[in-house]
Scaffold this active site. Structure first.
Site, PDB file in Angstrom:
ATOM      1  N   ARG A   1     -51.531 -43.583  29.511  1.00  0.00           N
ATOM      2  CA  ARG A   1     -50.897 -44.871  29.218  1.00  0.00           C
ATOM      3  C   ARG A   1     -50.114 -45.359  30.429  1.00  0.00           C
ATOM      4  O   ARG A   1     -49.410 -44.582  31.068  1.00  0.00           O
ATOM      5  CB  ARG A   1     -49.931 -44.711  28.040  1.00  0.00           C
TER       6      ARG A   1
ATOM      7  N   ARG B   1     -48.627 -42.193  35.976  1.00  0.00           N
ATOM      8  CA  ARG B   1     -47.728 -41.071  35.674  1.00  0.00           C
ATOM      9  C   ARG B   1     -48.407 -39.713  35.782  1.00  0.00           C
ATOM     10  O   ARG B   1     -47.794 -38.740  36.230  1.00  0.00           O
ATOM     11  CB  ARG B   1     -47.179 -41.248  34.250  1.00  0.00           C
TER      12      ARG B   1
ATOM     13  N   HIS C   1     -44.293 -37.373  31.583  1.00  0.00           N
ATOM     14  CA  HIS C   1     -43.638 -38.365  32.441  1.00  0.00           C
ATOM     15  C   HIS C   1     -43.101 -37.632  33.662  1.00  0.00           C
ATOM     16  O   HIS C   1     -42.480 -36.578  33.526  1.00  0.00           O
ATOM     17  CB  HIS C   1     -42.504 -39.029  31.656  1.00  0.00           C
TER      18      HIS C   1
ATOM     19  N   LEU D   1     -35.198 -38.577  29.626  1.00  0.00           N
ATOM     20  CA  LEU D   1     -35.959 -39.437  30.531  1.00  0.00           C
ATOM     21  C   LEU D   1     -35.112 -40.102  31.603  1.00  0.00           C
ATOM     22  O   LEU D   1     -33.992 -40.538  31.356  1.00  0.00           O
ATOM     23  CB  LEU D   1     -36.656 -40.538  29.725  1.00  0.00           C
TER      24      LEU D   1
ATOM     25  N   HIS E   1     -43.775 -36.741  27.155  1.00  0.00           N
ATOM     26  CA  HIS E   1     -43.241 -38.068  26.899  1.00  0.00           C
ATOM     27  C   HIS E   1     -43.975 -38.843  25.824  1.00  0.00           C
ATOM     28  O   HIS E   1     -43.361 -39.537  25.011  1.00  0.00           O
ATOM     29  CB  HIS E   1     -43.296 -38.827  28.222  1.00  0.00           C
TER      30      HIS E   1
ATOM     31  N   GLU F   1     -38.835 -45.075  34.709  1.00  0.00           N
ATOM     32  CA  GLU F   1     -39.674 -45.476  35.836  1.00  0.00           C
ATOM     33  C   GLU F   1     -39.078 -46.696  36.549  1.00  0.00           C
ATOM     34  O   GLU F   1     -39.392 -46.983  37.703  1.00  0.00           O
ATOM     35  CB  GLU F   1     -41.055 -45.821  35.278  1.00  0.00           C
TER      36      GLU F   1
ATOM     37  N   PHE G   1     -43.836 -51.770  37.449  1.00  0.00           N
ATOM     38  CA  PHE G   1     -43.948 -50.450  36.820  1.00  0.00           C
ATOM     39  C   PHE G   1     -45.249 -49.824  37.297  1.00  0.00           C
ATOM     40  O   PHE G   1     -46.183 -50.543  37.704  1.00  0.00           O
ATOM     41  CB  PHE G   1     -43.959 -50.601  35.294  1.00  0.00           C
TER      42      PHE G   1
ATOM     43  N   GLN H   1     -49.047 -37.349  27.684  1.00  0.00           N
ATOM     44  CA  GLN H   1     -48.461 -37.859  28.925  1.00  0.00           C
ATOM     45  C   GLN H   1     -47.194 -37.087  29.283  1.00  0.00           C
ATOM     46  O   GLN H   1     -46.249 -37.054  28.493  1.00  0.00           O
ATOM     47  CB  GLN H   1     -48.118 -39.335  28.782  1.00  0.00           C
TER      48      GLN H   1
HETATM   49  C1  LIG Z   1     -36.739 -42.211  26.619  1.00  0.00           C
HETATM   50  C2  LIG Z   1     -37.977 -43.039  26.417  1.00  0.00           C
HETATM   51  C3  LIG Z   1     -38.099 -44.244  27.082  1.00  0.00           C
HETATM   52  C4  LIG Z   1     -39.245 -45.031  26.891  1.00  0.00           C
HETATM   53  N1  LIG Z   1     -39.338 -46.220  27.539  1.00  0.00           N
HETATM   54  C5  LIG Z   1     -40.429 -47.012  27.339  1.00  0.00           C
HETATM   55  C6  LIG Z   1     -40.534 -48.284  27.969  1.00  0.00           C
HETATM   56  O1  LIG Z   1     -39.660 -48.709  28.710  1.00  0.00           O
HETATM   57  N2  LIG Z   1     -41.631 -49.030  27.723  1.00  0.00           N
HETATM   58  C7  LIG Z   1     -42.633 -48.616  26.900  1.00  0.00           C
HETATM   59  O2  LIG Z   1     -43.605 -49.348  26.721  1.00  0.00           O
HETATM   60  N3  LIG Z   1     -42.539 -47.408  26.274  1.00  0.00           N
HETATM   61  C8  LIG Z   1     -41.472 -46.619  26.462  1.00  0.00           C
HETATM   62  N4  LIG Z   1     -41.391 -45.395  25.827  1.00  0.00           N
HETATM   63  C9  LIG Z   1     -42.380 -45.061  24.811  1.00  0.00           C
HETATM   64  C10 LIG Z   1     -42.047 -45.816  23.527  1.00  0.00           C
HETATM   65  O3  LIG Z   1     -40.650 -45.900  23.372  1.00  0.00           O
HETATM   66  C11 LIG Z   1     -42.650 -45.187  22.279  1.00  0.00           C
HETATM   67  O4  LIG Z   1     -44.001 -44.914  22.500  1.00  0.00           O
HETATM   68  C12 LIG Z   1     -42.516 -46.135  21.112  1.00  0.00           C
HETATM   69  O5  LIG Z   1     -41.182 -46.541  20.960  1.00  0.00           O
HETATM   70  C13 LIG Z   1     -43.027 -45.551  19.806  1.00  0.00           C
HETATM   71  O6  LIG Z   1     -42.773 -46.502  18.813  1.00  0.00           O
HETATM   72  P1  LIG Z   1     -43.333 -46.345  17.332  1.00  0.00           P
HETATM   73  O7  LIG Z   1     -42.937 -47.579  16.606  1.00  0.00           O
HETATM   74  O8  LIG Z   1     -44.759 -45.995  17.380  1.00  0.00           O
HETATM   75  O9  LIG Z   1     -42.566 -45.088  16.748  1.00  0.00           O
HETATM   76  P2  LIG Z   1     -41.022 -44.642  16.783  1.00  0.00           P
HETATM   77  O10 LIG Z   1     -40.141 -45.605  17.459  1.00  0.00           O
HETATM   78  O11 LIG Z   1     -41.055 -43.237  17.261  1.00  0.00           O
HETATM   79  O12 LIG Z   1     -40.614 -44.679  15.277  1.00  0.00           O
HETATM   80  C14 LIG Z   1     -41.150 -43.784  14.344  1.00  0.00           C
HETATM   81  C15 LIG Z   1     -40.563 -44.089  13.006  1.00  0.00           C
HETATM   82  O13 LIG Z   1     -41.247 -43.323  12.031  1.00  0.00           O
HETATM   83  C16 LIG Z   1     -40.290 -42.653  11.213  1.00  0.00           C
HETATM   84  N5  LIG Z   1     -40.915 -41.428  10.708  1.00  0.00           N
HETATM   85  C17 LIG Z   1     -41.509 -40.446  11.418  1.00  0.00           C
HETATM   86  N6  LIG Z   1     -41.955 -39.495  10.583  1.00  0.00           N
HETATM   87  C18 LIG Z   1     -41.644 -39.892   9.340  1.00  0.00           C
HETATM   88  C19 LIG Z   1     -41.803 -39.333   8.044  1.00  0.00           C
HETATM   89  N7  LIG Z   1     -42.412 -38.149   7.859  1.00  0.00           N
HETATM   90  N8  LIG Z   1     -41.321 -40.004   6.978  1.00  0.00           N
HETATM   91  C20 LIG Z   1     -40.697 -41.196   7.137  1.00  0.00           C
HETATM   92  N9  LIG Z   1     -40.511 -41.776   8.329  1.00  0.00           N
HETATM   93  C21 LIG Z   1     -40.976 -41.126   9.408  1.00  0.00           C
HETATM   94  C22 LIG Z   1     -39.122 -42.422  12.120  1.00  0.00           C
HETATM   95  O14 LIG Z   1     -37.959 -42.186  11.378  1.00  0.00           O
HETATM   96  C23 LIG Z   1     -39.093 -43.745  12.867  1.00  0.00           C
HETATM   97  O15 LIG Z   1     -38.454 -44.718  12.101  1.00  0.00           O
HETATM   98  C24 LIG Z   1     -40.267 -44.586  26.029  1.00  0.00           C
HETATM   99  C25 LIG Z   1     -40.133 -43.366  25.377  1.00  0.00           C
HETATM  100  C26 LIG Z   1     -38.998 -42.591  25.589  1.00  0.00           C
HETATM  101  C27 LIG Z   1     -38.903 -41.265  24.919  1.00  0.00           C
END
Ligand SMILES: Cc1cc2nc3c(=O)[nH]c(=O)nc-3n(C[C@H](O)[C@H](O)[C@H](O)COP(=O)(O)OP(=O)(O)OC[C@H]3O[C@@H](n4cnc5c(N)ncnc54)[C@H](O)[C@@H]3O)c2cc1C
Length: 604
Positions: A414, A308, A235, A249, A379, A252, A120, A233
Site C-alpha cells: 500500500r 515502504r 513501515h 509510528l 503497520h 512518513e 508521500f 506492510q
Molecule cells: C500510527 C498510524 C498512522 C497512520 N497514518 C496513516 C495516514 O496518514 N494515512 C493513511 O492513509 N493511513 C494511515 N494509517 C493506516 C490507517 O490509519 C488504517 O489503515 C485505517 O485507519 C484503518 O481504518 P478502518 O476504518 O479500516 O479500521 P480502524 O480504524 O482500525 O477501526 C476498526 C474499528 O472496528 C472495531 N472493531 C474491531 N474488532 C471488533 C469487534 N470484534 N467487535 C466490534 N468492533 C470491532 C474497532 O473498535 C474500531 O472501531 C496509519 C496507521 C497507523 C497505525
C-alpha cells in the site's frame, strides 16, 4: 443468557473511518443502522493516522490526475491489485475529500486557500490532504459528528464474537459488552465489517490494541474468501527506543518534509539502492531531493520516499551489516534542514507537531536538534476479505467489508495515504450497497442453536479457571513467532516452523483459562482475541509459503526475485468444509486496454 436483542436493516461493525463512512451512507439512504465498536466512539485506530489522505485534487501540482494516482497505486502494488478498485479509488477520492470539507473538516491550506497536499512515498506528486500530522483525528471527528447528526444507534465497547448466517447469508452477529460481559444478539439484513487490521499478531507494531484481526477472523470462520494475506506492510519508521515505545509510528510526513535516513557512518544509504522501475522518478542527488520536498516541480523525489517495502528492507540491510544505530535501527534526521531554512525549528514544530511531542515526551529527544532512531514496525495488512470492487460485498451474500479488513486495492504493497482515502471511498460504497441489499431482502433468521454454541464457546475459558493456560502467554508466544519467522525477510523453513508452532498455539488456546467475574475482564478479552490472531496468523503463514517469490511487502530470501507465473494471481485462503484452511491461487481478471494505456503512459 442473552441480555438483549437488536434488529437493524444494516449493521456496521467498526467505527473507524470505513465503518463511520459506511454507516453515514446507509443512514442517509433511510434504512435503520446499528454501529458496534470495541472502544469508545471517536477512539478507533483511525484516530492515530497522521500523514494524510491521498486524492488527486491537483491543488499543489496541476499535473496530478486520477490517471497518475491510479498508475502510482498499481506500481506500488506491483500490479496484482484489483485494478477496478484502484480505478474507483483514484477517481472518487477527490470528491470524498471535498465532501469531508463540506461536513466541517478543517484541512491545512495552500497560500491561495485550497486544501494543501503533501508529498508521500510512491506518490508522484504532492497528493495527501492533511491536518498537520493529526489527519486521522480530524477525519474521525468529522465523520462522527456527521453520523450523530444523521442519527443511528451506537453500541460502544461491544465486541463481536460470532458472525451469524442464515442458509449461507449474513443474518447478524453475537457480541458481548466489555463493561459487564453480557451477550447481545444483533440481527440485520446486511452486515458491514470494518474492523481494521491485524498488527497485534506481531510483537513490534504501530497498531492500537484493537488491531487483533477480528473481522478478518470472523469472516474467515464463516467461510468467506480471503486474499493477499501474505502481504503485510512493515513501515520503515517506527520508534526503537526506549523499549516501552518500540513500534510506535514515526510518520512518513517527516521524510515528506525533508527528513533523511542515515546509517551510523552518516551515509544517506537510500541513494545506494534505487529499483530500476523507480529510477526515472527518483532524485539523482540530495540537492534535487531537497528541492522536491520544497515543492520544486522540476525536481524528482528523494529515495527516502520510495515505497515502504523497499525502504524497510534497506534499513534491515544496514542493521544486519553492522551500520545500524545503537538500539538496532538507523537515523532519521529532520533537524538537518536548519542548513536550508532560517526558521527550521519553528517550521518542524508547525509541520510535525505530534512527532515533536512524541519524541520529546517518550524519548526525551528534541527532533528539531537531533536525529531520531527508527526501525521497521508492523503497520498494515494489504490482505483481507475478498470483495466485489463496486459493491464491497464479500463472497458471503449480505456480508460487506470495507477499509483495512477488506482487500484488493493495494495489491502487494500500500502507498501511504491510500488507506484513509480507501476508507472514505469504499466505506461509502459499502454503506450504499448494504442499504440497497437490505431494501431488496427480507429479514434473515437468527439460529438460536448457533447463538448458544457461540456463547458457550466464548465462556469456556471461565470453565477452566486458573488451571487453564495463561492467554497472555499464548498471545506473546504467537507474537514472537510471527515477528521472528514470518517477518520482513522470510524463508520456507522458518515459515514451516511458524506454522507448526501456530498449530500448537491453537491447541494451547483451546485450554486457556481465566477466573473471576466477567466485568471488564482483560484476560478473558485476550483469550477471545487470541483465537482471531491465531486464525489470521495461519492465513498469513500459509499464503506466504504459497507465494514462492518476492513482491512488495512479501520478501523471501529463498526466492528473492519475482516469478512471472505469480504476477497474475492472488493467493486465496478459505476455510474448507472440514474446518481446515485451504490455499489456492485465483487468477486476476485481465486489465482492460484503457487502464493498460494509463499505466504505460505513466511509466516514463
Ligand atoms: C500510527 C498510524 C498512522 C497512520 N497514518 C496513516 C495516514 O496518514 N494515512 C493513511 O492513509 N493511513 C494511515 N494509517 C493506516 C490507517 O490509519 C488504517 O489503515 C485505517 O485507519 C484503518 O481504518 P478502518 O476504518 O479500516 O479500521 P480502524 O480504524 O482500525 O477501526 C476498526 C474499528 O472496528 C472495531 N472493531 C474491531 N474488532 C471488533 C469487534 N470484534 N467487535 C466490534 N468492533 C470491532 C474497532 O473498535 C474500531 O472501531 C496509519 C496507521 C497507523 C497505525
Amino acid at each position: 443468557m442473552i441480555q438483549s436483542t437488536f434488529t437493524y436493516d444494516v449493521l456496521v461493525i467498526g467505527a473507524g473511518g470505513a465503518g463511520l463512512r459506511a454507516a453515514i451512507e446507509a443512514a442517509a439512504s433511510g434504512v435503520t443502522v446499528g454501529l458496534i465498536c470495541k472502544s469508545l466512539l471517536g477512539k478507533a485506530h483511525t484516530v492515530m493516522a497522521e500523514g494524510g489522505m491521498a486524492a488527486a485534487m491537483a491543488n499543489n501540482d496541476d499535473r496530478d490526475s486520477w490517471r497518475v494516482h491510479f498508475a502510482d497505486t498499481m506500481r506500488g502494488g506491483q500490479y496484482i491489485n484489483n485494478w477496478r478498485m484502484a480505478e474507483l479509488h483514484a477517481k472518487e477520492a477527490p470528491d470524498r475529500v471535498r465532501e469531508l470539507e463540506g461536513w466541517g473538516a478543517v484541512f491545512d491550506r495552500t497560500p491561495d486557500g485550497r486544501i494543501n497536499q503533501r508529498n508521500f512515498g510512491g506518490h508522484r506528486y504532492p497528493r495527501l490532504a492533511h491536518v498537520g500530522d493529526r489527519t486521522g483525528l480530524e477525519l474521525i471527528r468529522t465523520l462522527q459528528d456527521h453520523a450523530v447528526y444523521l442519527g443511528m444507534n451506537v453500541h460502544m465497547e461491544h465486541t463481536v464474537v460470532e458472525l451469524l448466517l442464515d442458509d449461507g447469508r449474513a443474518a447478524g452477529v453475537l457480541a458481548y459488552d466489555r463493561e459487564r460481559g453480557r451477550f447481545h444478539v444483533f440481527s440485520a439484513k446486511a452486515v458491514v465489517l470494518a474492523t481494521g487490521g491485524v498488527g497485534r499478531a506481531y510483537k513490534i507494531t504501530s497498531n492500537s490494541w484493537e488491531g487483533t484481526g477480528d473481522g478478518h477472523a470472523l469472516a474467515y470462520r464463516a467461510g468467506a474468501e480471503m486474499i493477499d494475506m501474505e502481504f503485510i506492510q512493515f513501515h520503515p519508521t517506527g520508534m526503537v527506543w526506549p523499549p516501552s515505545v518500540r513500534g510506535i509510528l514515526v510518520t512518513e510526513g517527516v521524510r515528506g518534509e525533508g527528513g533523511v535516513l542515515k546509517n551510523n557512518q552518516g551515509r544517506r544509504f537510500m541513494f545506494d539502492d534505487i529499483p530500476d522501475n523507480y529510477k526515472p522518478q527518483t532524485a539523482s542527488d540530495p540537492e534535487e531531493g531537497w528541492r522536491y520536498t520544497q515543492g520544486d516541480k522540476n525536481a524528482r523525489r528523494p529515495p527516502e520516499l520510495l515505497t515502504r517495502d523497499h525502504v524497510a528492507r534497506c534499513i534491515v540491510r544496514e542493521v544486519r551489516e553492522g551500520r545500524g544505530s545503537p538500539h538496532g535501527g538507523v537515523f532519521l534526521d529532520i533537524a538537518w534542514i536548519k542548513e536550508k531554512l532560517p526558521n527550521a525549528e519553528e517550521h518542524i514544530k508547525r509541520k510535525l507537531p505530534s512527532m515533536y511531542h512524541q519524541f520529546k515526551e517518550l524519548a526525551d529527544l528534541d527532533i528539531t536538534k537531533e536525529p531520531m532512531e527508527i526501525g521497521p514496525t508492523t503497520h498494515y495488512v494489504m490482505g483481507g476479505i475478498r470483495v466485489d470492487a463496486d459493491s464491497q460485498m464479500s463472497s458471503i451474500p449480505g456480508l460487506f467489508a470495507a477499509g483495512e479488513c477488506a482487500s484488493g486495492i493495494n495489491g502487494a504493497n500500500r502507498l501511504g495515504g491510500n488507506s484513509l482515502s480507501d476508507l472514505i471511498v469504499f466505506g461509502k460504497r459499502a454503506g450504499e450497497y448494504a442499504a440497497q441489499w437490505a431494501r431488496q431482502h427480507s429479514a434473515a433468521r437468527v439460529d438460536e442453536g448457533l447463538v448458544d454454541r457461540a456463547m458457550r464457546n466464548s465462556l469456556s475459558p471461565f470453565d477452566r479457571g486458573d488451571s487453564g493456560e495463561n492467554p497472555y502467554r499464548v498471545q506473546s508466544d504467537l507474537q514472537e513467532t510471527m515477528q521472528d519467522l514470518v517477518g520482513i525477510v522470510r524463508n520456507e523453513s522458518d515459515m514451516q516452523e511458524a506454522l507448526r508452532r501456530i498449530w500448537q498455539f491453537k491447541e494451547r488456546s483451546n485450554r486457556v483459562g481465566v477466573s473471576g467475574h466477567r466485568e471488564y475482564h482483560a484476560g478473558w478479552h485476550t483469550a477471545l482475541d487470541v483465537r482471531n490472531l491465531l486464525d489470521i496468523s495461519e492465513c498469513i503463514a500459509r499464503s506466504a509459503i504459497e507465494r514462492k517469490e518476492s513482491r512488495g511487502g512479501h520478501f523471501r530470501e529463498d526466492y528473492p526475485d519475482k516469478a512471472a507465473e505469480l504476477s497474475t494471481v492472488n493467493v486465496m485462503t478459505k476455510r474448507g468444509p472440514d474446518g481446515t484452511l485451504q490455499v489456492s491461487r485465483v487468477p486476476i481478471p485481465a486489465i482492460p486496454d484503457y487502464l493498460k494505456e494509463v499505466i504505460e503512459e505513466q511509466k516514463s
